[in-house]
Design an enzyme around this catalytic site. Structure first.
Site: not given
Ligand code: BG6
Length: 483
Positions: A177-178, A240
């Site tokens: 989960d980044h 997230h």
């Molecule tokens: C991804 C989603 O996991 O996270 C996207 O699939 C979203 O829809 C993105 O735009 C948001 O990530 P960050 O790091 O740009 O906040």
């Protein structure tokens, strides 16, 4: 202050989907940055594996282009780029057939950490895991990395967990989960458990409510096919936002160790109440300016998928009973802004009388942009003529406090290095993912049962008006989403 580079063991990292979007945009540029930082030990290799027939030279040329696109020009040092490309190999592989597996096996060397990044559709996870095992490419120390979406409901997540478990132990599986790799998200834990100041107040006795906002300006154009089957709930909340909520709400783990941290997060998910229908607001962006509507973006005039969602959530345990968590996320909103705001209760008694007004401490943790923290404190308005109170922010932007050279590391590069190190703290455990789906499923199911339709909102706004009502009816307000 410049970040320390902690050495890792020499590794062979294979990226399935090595020519795909995620590899080009995030994984390979992240690895290049680690190479530049001196964190890719001599002899480490990255193997791109994908369906297309091409040789290693052509792959290197493609990756060179990707680096040009996704790395700032000032960081594209010629020697570094060539040195990094020299670590790359390519294998044309058929995930569901026999082509390429023998070649991949021959590339593997003993005494290297072996990691396999599944940057492919989840439908291929099983086939790849099976072949890695069958061809004895993976061993008992190898690690596999899987991307979201990890399932689209509880049943499919369980199925994926079962499939991977046939060939890999839970200690070998790294579910990304980044958001957990973001610097400020980890700072949440440092803030809570590294300071004595906040933790005594971190409960329903002192906290009125908590807001989590992840607002984006982009629409879903280009990935409408995927997004329309997911919506904001599956795409952002189940993973997230749920992770952010867990880190804010969890009890202190006894140690910063994978299972200690993940056990505490799991307890939070299990303590979540089911959400009542009138505590949820879903929205879809309309057309506006020169941007198309959500329906046009996904090419379905009847779609009921939400591009925005706001919810009121209760965590039913001793610490949080009575303190609601309001979360919201959406596309095509006014600004790109992700933050967590802890809104404290009023002082128990105001000695300054009614004219002094109502003042509250608010601790805001900004995840992006301008990563940092603000603590709104109440002070006396300067000047004569009585005691008037005003709120001023104690503001700390990390870039100012830590120095510009201490650039924020991208989530992916940190997470990939944690895989090589064998540290699972920032990855989701199988039971955690299942518990999150277990809470999400009934909410999503109830929408089709009730034939629920999202409200419309203007692009560039803060979402549908109804989302404000979620707080207004309890005399609370969302924090502004500011450009
Ligand atoms: C991804 C989603 O996991 O996270 C996207 O699939 C979203 O829809 C993105 O735009 C948001 O990530 P960050 O790091 O740009 O906040």
């Amino acid at each position: 202050m410049v970040s320390r580079v902690i050495p890792v063991d020499t590794f062979d990292l294979t990226i399935f989907g090595g020519t795909g979007d995620l590899a080009r945009r995030k994984i390979l540029p992240g690895l290049y940055r680690r190479y530049r930082a001196g964190q890719m030990p001599e002899g480490s290799r990255i193997v791109g594996a994908a369906r297309s027939d091409m040789d290693t030279d052509t792959y290197r040329a493609e990756v060179r282009e990707a680096l040009r696109e996704f790395i700032q020009p000032a960081k594209l040092d010629r020697d570094d780029v060539e040195g990094f490309l020299g670590c790359l190999h390519y294998v044309a592989i058929d995930a569901t057939g026999e082509k390429g597996w023998q070649e991949l096996r021959e590339l593997m060397r003993p005494d290297r950490v072996r990691a396999f990044y599944f940057s492919v559709a989840p439908a291929l996870f099983g086939a790849i895991a099976e072949r890695l095992h069958h061809h004895r490419i993976a061993d008992a120390d190898s690690r596999i990395v899987v991307e979201k979406p990890f399932g689209r409901d509880l049943a499919s997540a369980q199925e994926l967990n079962r499939t991977l478990a046939e060939h890999f132990d839970e200690t070998q599986i790294y579910r990304i989960d980044h958001y957990l790799g973001k610097e400020t998200v980890q700072n949440l834990m440092a803030l809570r458990f590294g300071n004595v100041l906040f933790e005594p107040l971190w409960n329903s006795q002192y906290v009125d409510h908590i807001q989590i906002t992840v607002s984006e300006t982009v629409g879903v154009g280009g990935r409408g096919g995927y997004y329309d089957k997911s919506g904001a709930m599956r795409d952002m909340v189940q993973n997230h936002l749920m992770q952010l909520l867990c880190l804010i709400a969890m009890e202190p783990p006894s140690q910063f160790e994978p299972d200690a941290v993940r056990d505490e997060k799991l307890k939070v998910i299990r303590a979540l109440d089911p959400v009542r229908p009138d505590d949820i607001v879903r929205g879809q962006y309309e057309a506006g300016g020169n941007v198309p509507s959500y329906q046009d973006d996904v090419e379905d005039p009847d779609t009921r998928t939400e591009s925005f969602i706001a919810m009121k959530i209760h965590v039913s345990n001793w610490r949080w009973a009575g303190t609601p968590f309001y979360i919201r996320t959406g596309k095509r909103l006014r600004a790109r802004q992700s933050e967590i705001a802890v809104v404290f209760k009023d002082a128990p008694h105001s000695i300054f009388g009614a004219e002094a007004g109502r003042h509250r401490n608010i601790l805001t943790i900004r995840l992006q942009p301008n990563e940092g923290m603000t603590l709104v404190t109440t002070i006396k308005e300067p000047g004569l003529g009585g005691m008037r109170l005003i709120d001023v922010p104690l503001d700390m932007t990390f870039a100012d406090a830590l120095g510009a050279e201490n650039e924020v590391t991208d989530a992916y590069e940190r997470l990939v290095m944690d895989v090589i190190r064998g540290n699972q703290t920032l990855f989701m455990r199988g039971d955690e993912v299942e518990a999150a789906w277990g809470w999400t499923d009934p909410i999503i199911q109830s929408w089709s049962v009730r034939d629920d339709r999202p409200f419309r909102y203007e692009p560039g706004s803060s979402g549908p008006e109804e989302s404000s009502m979620l707080l207004h009816r309890e005399t609370r307000r969302w924090r502004e989403i500011r450009e």
